[in-house]
Scaffold this motif. Sequence first.
Motif, PDB file in Angstrom:
ATOM      1  N   GLN A  38      59.593 -67.682 -75.730  1.00  0.00           N
ATOM      2  CA  GLN A  38      59.970 -67.125 -77.035  1.00  0.00           C
ATOM      3  C   GLN A  38      59.548 -68.105 -78.116  1.00  0.00           C
ATOM      4  O   GLN A  38      60.187 -69.150 -78.312  1.00  0.00           O
ATOM      5  N   TYR A  39      58.472 -67.781 -78.813  1.00  0.00           N
ATOM      6  CA  TYR A  39      58.008 -68.604 -79.922  1.00  0.00           C
ATOM      7  C   TYR A  39      58.882 -68.326 -81.144  1.00  0.00           C
ATOM      8  O   TYR A  39      59.476 -67.251 -81.256  1.00  0.00           O
ATOM      9  N   PRO A  40      58.985 -69.268 -82.053  1.00  0.00           N
ATOM     10  CA  PRO A  40      59.836 -69.095 -83.231  1.00  0.00           C
ATOM     11  C   PRO A  40      59.520 -67.800 -83.974  1.00  0.00           C
ATOM     12  O   PRO A  40      58.370 -67.520 -84.298  1.00  0.00           O
ATOM     13  N   GLY A  41      60.572 -66.995 -84.202  1.00  0.00           N
ATOM     14  CA  GLY A  41      60.413 -65.761 -84.964  1.00  0.00           C
ATOM     15  C   GLY A  41      59.787 -64.607 -84.208  1.00  0.00           C
ATOM     16  O   GLY A  41      59.495 -63.567 -84.808  1.00  0.00           O
ATOM     17  N   GLU A  42      59.556 -64.790 -82.911  1.00  0.00           N
ATOM     18  CA  GLU A  42      58.916 -63.739 -82.119  1.00  0.00           C
ATOM     19  C   GLU A  42      59.810 -63.285 -80.972  1.00  0.00           C
ATOM     20  O   GLU A  42      60.801 -63.925 -80.636  1.00  0.00           O
ATOM     21  N   GLY A  43      59.457 -62.164 -80.369  1.00  0.00           N
ATOM     22  CA  GLY A  43      60.182 -61.680 -79.206  1.00  0.00           C
ATOM     23  C   GLY A  43      59.759 -62.414 -77.939  1.00  0.00           C
ATOM     24  O   GLY A  43      58.716 -63.068 -77.907  1.00  0.00           O
ATOM     25  N   LEU A  44      60.579 -62.298 -76.916  1.00  0.00           N
ATOM     26  CA  LEU A  44      60.219 -62.899 -75.633  1.00  0.00           C
ATOM     27  C   LEU A  44      58.945 -62.240 -75.098  1.00  0.00           C
ATOM     28  O   LEU A  44      58.737 -61.037 -75.249  1.00  0.00           O
ATOM     29  N   GLN A  45      58.121 -63.050 -74.461  1.00  0.00           N
ATOM     30  CA  GLN A  45      56.923 -62.494 -73.835  1.00  0.00           C
ATOM     31  C   GLN A  45      56.709 -63.161 -72.492  1.00  0.00           C
ATOM     32  O   GLN A  45      57.038 -64.338 -72.309  1.00  0.00           O
ATOM     33  N   LEU A  46      56.158 -62.388 -71.578  1.00  0.00           N
ATOM     34  CA  LEU A  46      55.913 -62.911 -70.248  1.00  0.00           C
ATOM     35  C   LEU A  46      54.832 -63.977 -70.298  1.00  0.00           C
ATOM     36  O   LEU A  46      53.761 -63.774 -70.870  1.00  0.00           O
ATOM     37  N   LEU A  47      55.113 -65.130 -69.685  1.00  0.00           N
ATOM     38  CA  LEU A  47      54.144 -66.212 -69.623  1.00  0.00           C
ATOM     39  C   LEU A  47      53.398 -66.191 -68.288  1.00  0.00           C
ATOM     40  O   LEU A  47      52.185 -66.243 -68.244  1.00  0.00           O
ATOM     41  N   LEU A  48      54.155 -66.119 -67.193  1.00  0.00           N
ATOM     42  CA  LEU A  48      53.533 -66.070 -65.879  1.00  0.00           C
ATOM     43  C   LEU A  48      54.546 -65.566 -64.863  1.00  0.00           C
ATOM     44  O   LEU A  48      55.743 -65.506 -65.138  1.00  0.00           O
ATOM     45  N   LYS A  49      54.030 -65.219 -63.669  1.00  0.00           N
ATOM     46  CA  LYS A  49      54.923 -64.712 -62.641  1.00  0.00           C
ATOM     47  C   LYS A  49      54.374 -65.034 -61.256  1.00  0.00           C
ATOM     48  O   LYS A  49      53.190 -65.357 -61.102  1.00  0.00           O
ATOM     49  N   ALA A  50      55.263 -64.940 -60.251  1.00  0.00           N
ATOM     50  CA  ALA A  50      54.870 -65.091 -58.848  1.00  0.00           C
ATOM     51  C   ALA A  50      55.766 -64.185 -58.021  1.00  0.00           C
ATOM     52  O   ALA A  50      56.966 -64.090 -58.271  1.00  0.00           O
TER      53      ALA A  50
ATOM     54  N   CYS B  92      65.815 -55.358 -77.609  1.00  0.00           N
ATOM     55  CA  CYS B  92      65.349 -54.145 -76.954  1.00  0.00           C
ATOM     56  C   CYS B  92      64.052 -54.477 -76.235  1.00  0.00           C
ATOM     57  O   CYS B  92      63.243 -55.276 -76.719  1.00  0.00           O
ATOM     58  N   ALA B  93      63.874 -53.898 -75.074  1.00  0.00           N
ATOM     59  CA  ALA B  93      62.657 -54.114 -74.303  1.00  0.00           C
ATOM     60  C   ALA B  93      62.260 -52.814 -73.637  1.00  0.00           C
ATOM     61  O   ALA B  93      63.083 -51.902 -73.464  1.00  0.00           O
ATOM     62  N   SER B  94      61.005 -52.716 -73.260  1.00  0.00           N
ATOM     63  CA  SER B  94      60.543 -51.546 -72.520  1.00  0.00           C
ATOM     64  C   SER B  94      59.566 -51.991 -71.440  1.00  0.00           C
ATOM     65  O   SER B  94      59.029 -53.104 -71.485  1.00  0.00           O
ATOM     66  N   SER B  95      59.382 -51.124 -70.467  1.00  0.00           N
ATOM     67  CA  SER B  95      58.418 -51.398 -69.410  1.00  0.00           C
ATOM     68  C   SER B  95      57.717 -50.108 -69.023  1.00  0.00           C
ATOM     69  O   SER B  95      58.247 -49.007 -69.215  1.00  0.00           O
ATOM     70  N   SER B  96      56.530 -50.274 -68.470  1.00  0.00           N
ATOM     71  CA  SER B  96      55.688 -49.109 -68.207  1.00  0.00           C
ATOM     72  C   SER B  96      55.975 -48.513 -66.837  1.00  0.00           C
ATOM     73  O   SER B  96      56.354 -49.231 -65.908  1.00  0.00           O
ATOM     74  N   PRO B  97      55.782 -47.218 -66.700  1.00  0.00           N
ATOM     75  CA  PRO B  97      55.977 -46.574 -65.399  1.00  0.00           C
ATOM     76  C   PRO B  97      54.957 -47.088 -64.401  1.00  0.00           C
ATOM     77  O   PRO B  97      53.774 -47.192 -64.699  1.00  0.00           O
ATOM     78  N   GLY B  98      55.424 -47.447 -63.239  1.00  0.00           N
ATOM     79  CA  GLY B  98      54.517 -47.949 -62.214  1.00  0.00           C
ATOM     80  C   GLY B  98      54.132 -49.399 -62.384  1.00  0.00           C
ATOM     81  O   GLY B  98      53.396 -49.938 -61.553  1.00  0.00           O
ATOM     82  N   GLY B  99      54.616 -50.019 -63.438  1.00  0.00           N
ATOM     83  CA  GLY B  99      54.307 -51.426 -63.652  1.00  0.00           C
ATOM     84  C   GLY B  99      55.282 -52.325 -62.919  1.00  0.00           C
ATOM     85  O   GLY B  99      56.223 -51.858 -62.276  1.00  0.00           O
ATOM     86  N   ASP B 100      55.087 -53.618 -63.025  1.00  0.00           N
ATOM     87  CA  ASP B 100      55.994 -54.588 -62.420  1.00  0.00           C
ATOM     88  C   ASP B 100      57.349 -54.458 -63.119  1.00  0.00           C
ATOM     89  O   ASP B 100      57.423 -54.623 -64.334  1.00  0.00           O
ATOM     90  N   PRO B 101      58.427 -54.196 -62.386  1.00  0.00           N
ATOM     91  CA  PRO B 101      59.738 -54.033 -63.034  1.00  0.00           C
ATOM     92  C   PRO B 101      60.245 -55.299 -63.716  1.00  0.00           C
ATOM     93  O   PRO B 101      61.192 -55.242 -64.499  1.00  0.00           O
ATOM     94  N   GLY B 102      59.622 -56.435 -63.416  1.00  0.00           N
ATOM     95  CA  GLY B 102      60.015 -57.669 -64.080  1.00  0.00           C
ATOM     96  C   GLY B 102      59.208 -57.970 -65.323  1.00  0.00           C
ATOM     97  O   GLY B 102      59.484 -58.947 -66.015  1.00  0.00           O
ATOM     98  N   GLU B 103      58.216 -57.141 -65.604  1.00  0.00           N
ATOM     99  CA  GLU B 103      57.382 -57.370 -66.781  1.00  0.00           C
ATOM    100  C   GLU B 103      57.886 -56.497 -67.912  1.00  0.00           C
ATOM    101  O   GLU B 103      57.551 -55.312 -68.005  1.00  0.00           O
ATOM    102  N   LEU B 104      58.685 -57.096 -68.755  1.00  0.00           N
ATOM    103  CA  LEU B 104      59.275 -56.399 -69.879  1.00  0.00           C
ATOM    104  C   LEU B 104      58.582 -56.808 -71.166  1.00  0.00           C
ATOM    105  O   LEU B 104      58.147 -57.956 -71.319  1.00  0.00           O
TER     106      LEU B 104
END
Lengths: 112, 115
Positions: A38-50, B92-104
């Motif tokens: 979460q950068y200042p003033g922005e919404g959370l965004q995915l950085l990476l996953k495993a 508020c968050a949303s996710s796409s159908p068929g996408g990774d359920p952890g990717e919001l």
Amino acid sequence: GDSVTQMEGPVTLSEEAFLTINCTYTATGYPSLFWYVQYPGEGLQLLLKATKADDKGSNKGFEATYRKETTSFHLEKGSVQVSDSAVYFCALIDSGNTPLVFGKGTRLSVIA
Amino acid sequence: EAGVVQSPRYKIIEKKQPVAFWCNPISGHNTLYWYLQNLGQGPELLIRYENEEAVDDSQLPKDRFSAERLKGVDSTLKIQPAELGDSAVYLCASSSPGGDPGELFFGEGSRLTVL
């Protein structure tokens, strides 16, 4: 229940320093693991996953490896920049029907 | 592609007053989430919608909180009456159908201050 524990912040580093933010998890099943930023003033965004053991997620110079034996998913970056200043959240999801569970977040400040 | 849009960004009210937050998810995203983020804490799920159906509202304090997603697109979260402890950021968050359920995909949040 499922939970995520992150190292306490804030973390203050000089530019080009090495970053590690520790994250450990507890889960009943076999979770997928995530880092959100979460950068200042922005919404959370995915950085990476495993999604499975020994997978390494990477993005923007950040990396994290899914370690099942230590139930950990530590975030690392070899050389941080001022623009990396943000709050970082470790998260897990145990199955498609369970919600994403977040840690408390770790605030990183990088100074020039 | 537009992201998740929330309004208002900031709201200050006195305790016992009602308040409502609005969310427009990314087009085509049928799953919508409302999360609560207290200061210094990670987001916690309040409610999850699949289209217009609330499939997980176990953490929504139903005595004062309500939510709706009538046409399966926009959603509104309401608090009535607000209490001091409700001061927080509502995500508020949303996710796409068929996408990774952890990717919001998250909006910027609505920060509520209750005086």
